[in-house]
Design an enzyme around this catalytic site. Structure first.
Site, short mmCIF file in Angstrom:
data_model
loop_
_atom_site.label_atom_id
_atom_site.label_comp_id
_atom_site.label_asym_id
_atom_site.label_seq_id
_atom_site.Cartn_x
_atom_site.Cartn_y
_atom_site.Cartn_z
N ARG A 61 62.66 41.92 27.25
CA ARG A 61 62.97 41.21 26.01
C ARG A 61 64.44 40.82 25.92
NH1 ARG A 61 59.33 45.02 25.28
NH2 ARG A 61 60.92 46.54 24.77
N GLU A 98 63.70 57.40 25.79
CA GLU A 98 63.27 58.37 24.79
C GLU A 98 61.92 58.99 25.14
OE1 GLU A 98 62.58 54.24 22.94
OE2 GLU A 98 63.92 55.18 24.36
#
Length: 173
Positions: A61, A98
């Site tokens: 992105r 994460e």
């Protein structure tokens, strides 16, 4: 558009890419011409024309925003990709997400010594991707002048891992 209007265009996708993660989907924002141009223009104004030689976009992105930012700066665009996706000699850096571990790569000839580099991505979460990209740029002779993201997930404290680099985000969660 103001940051709250931009934020209203971001879709929350629970349990993606795995249970317990809320993915912030920017595709509705990108589909809105006014919102998309606001994001690009705001980053360009924030870092200033004439101050950037190359814009690095982080897969995938980040490419979408980095390319038009580079165009507006009259700067080159450099992709940072996941391991094994670049066709030529590359430099690699491992980092923590994460929710796992990943490796980023960049072409070894991406920068001339001292080129001023802006790193662009869609989001800053734990800071691992941005920090790994920054290390790659500096290892290859570029000078990171800033990092820009659409979204900052402030509760994950990713900004703390970036050191004293000039960091900018349009939207905070």
């Amino acid at each position: 558009m103001n940051p709250e209007q931009l934020k209203a265009l971001i879709r929350d996708v629970p349990d993606f890419p795995q249970p317990g993660i809320v993915f912030r989907d920017i595709t509705p924002l990108l589909a809105n011409p006014e919102a998309f141009s606001t994001v690009v223009d705001t980053i360009v104004v924030r870092f200033g024309r004439g101050n950037v030689d190359k814009v690095v976009g982080i897969e995938a992105r980040g490419f979408i925003v980095a390319a038009p930012v580079a165009y507006h700066f009259s700067a080159g665009f450099v992709p940072v990709r996941k391991k094994g996706k670049l066709p030529w000699e590359s430099e690699a850096e491992d980092y923590q997400l994460e929710y796992g571990t990943e490796t980023l790569e960049i072409h070894r000839d991406a920068f001339e010594p001292g080129e001023r580099v802006l790193i662009v991505d869609d989001a800053l979460a734990t800071g691992g991707t941005a920090r790994a990209t920054s290390r790659l740029v500096e290892r290859l002779g570029g000078k990171v002048i800033g990092i820009a993201c659409i979204i900052e997930l402030a509760e994950l404290s990713g900004r703390d891992k970036l050191g004293d680099v000039d960091f900018f985000s349009l939207i905070q969660y």
